[in-house]
Write an enzyme that holds these catalytic residues in place. Structure first.
Site, short mmCIF file in Angstrom:
data_model
loop_
_atom_site.label_atom_id
_atom_site.label_comp_id
_atom_site.label_asym_id
_atom_site.label_seq_id
_atom_site.Cartn_x
_atom_site.Cartn_y
_atom_site.Cartn_z
N TYR A 140 0.88 -1.11 -0.03
CA TYR A 140 -0.12 -0.10 0.04
C TYR A 140 0.82 1.26 0.14
CZ TYR A 140 -3.38 -3.54 1.24
OH TYR A 140 -4.04 -4.85 1.17
N HIS A 181 -7.78 1.07 -6.36
CA HIS A 181 -6.99 0.39 -5.57
C HIS A 181 -5.76 0.73 -5.57
CE1 HIS A 181 -10.60 -2.38 -4.74
NE2 HIS A 181 -10.67 -2.11 -6.13
O1 CA2 Z 1 -5.35 -2.32 -2.95
C1 CA2 Z 1 -6.25 -1.65 -2.19
O2 CA2 Z 1 -6.53 -0.50 -2.38
C2 CA2 Z 1 -7.35 -2.70 -1.64
O3 CA2 Z 1 -8.53 -2.05 -1.59
C3 CA2 Z 1 -6.75 -2.59 -0.22
C4 CA2 Z 1 -7.68 -3.51 0.75
C5 CA2 Z 1 -7.74 -4.74 0.19
O4 CA2 Z 1 -8.72 -5.64 0.69
C6 CA2 Z 1 -8.00 -4.90 -1.44
O5 CA2 Z 1 -8.25 -6.19 -1.76
C7 CA2 Z 1 -7.25 -3.94 -2.06
C8 CA2 Z 1 -7.02 -3.53 2.39
C9 CA2 Z 1 -6.85 -2.21 2.72
C10 CA2 Z 1 -6.20 -2.45 4.07
O6 CA2 Z 1 -5.31 -1.43 4.16
C11 CA2 Z 1 -4.11 -1.48 5.19
C12 CA2 Z 1 -3.38 -0.46 5.10
C13 CA2 Z 1 -2.16 -0.53 5.77
C14 CA2 Z 1 -1.88 -1.71 6.86
C15 CA2 Z 1 -2.81 -2.61 6.81
C16 CA2 Z 1 -3.92 -2.77 5.86
#
Ligand code: CA2
Length: 176
Positions: free
Chosen positions: A39, A117
């Site tokens: 991310y 995303h």
């Molecule tokens: O890639 C993306 O933006 C997602 O939407 C992010 C989601 C994931 O479930 C999708 O499949 C793809 C997860 C967001 C979680 O964000 C975090 C950020 C930092 C640390 C942990 C989780």
């Protein structure tokens, strides 16, 4: 009642400023603190500030909202119609792959939206390959990190026929 597209001042019709809503799904409040390999390093606040300042430069209101709760996101989408929101950028995060209810809320508002995303969901686990939103979205951006939001905003501005200012204050100066 949805915002009218214009208001009459004297005999002149004045266009109302455009409004863009940015919706962030669950756990995106953790951005910048963990899992940078997926991310990136930007925090949610960094992303929101970048979007707001770009909107401001173009005379467009950009409101950002994050929730870890499905019903709260649905309420915000429903509210968007009453607020006269013109365009939505949404990263439904984990709800991308599960939430028919959030999909239904977006479909019901009829507000055009782009799905964003941070990570390339298609290069990850198979359960991330399906989205309940993509077929309703005007477009989908995945895998470009925080820049994906920036590109989605540029698309929204053009879609709304906003006169866009050029980025930054770079000038090309002749040295000779
Ligand atoms: O890639 C993306 O933006 C997602 O939407 C992010 C989601 C994931 O479930 C999708 O499949 C793809 C997860 C967001 C979680 O964000 C975090 C950020 C930092 C640390 C942990 C989780």
């Amino acid at each position: 009642m949805p915002k009218p597209t214009s208001t009459r001042r004297g005999s002149k019709s004045v266009a109302l400023p455009k409004a863009i809503l940015v919706l962030h799904g669950p756990n995106l409040n953790l951005l910048g603190s963990r899992e940078p390999q997926h991310y990136g390093h930007a925090s949610l606040e960094d992303i929101n500030q970048m979007l707001k300042s770009r909107g401001k430069a173009c005379g467009v209101s950009v409101e950002c909202f994050q929730s870890n709760h499905e019903g709260v996101l649905i309420d915000r989408v429903q509210q968007a119609r009453h607020d006269g929101v013109d365009f939505i950028l949404i990263n439904p995060a984990g709800y991308t792959h599960t939430s028919i209810a959030l999909r239904d809320a977006l479909a019901a508002t009829g507000i055009p939206f782009v799905e964003v995303h941070l990570s390339n969901v298609h290069a990850r686990e198979p359960f991330r390959h399906h989205s309940y939103f993509s077929d309703l979205a005007l477009g989908v951006i995945a895998g470009l990190g925080a820049q994906g939001y920036e590109l989605a905003l540029e698309f929204a501005l053009r879609h709304l026929h906003v006169k866009v200012t050029s980025h930054g204050s770079q000038k090309t100066e002749k040295t000779h």
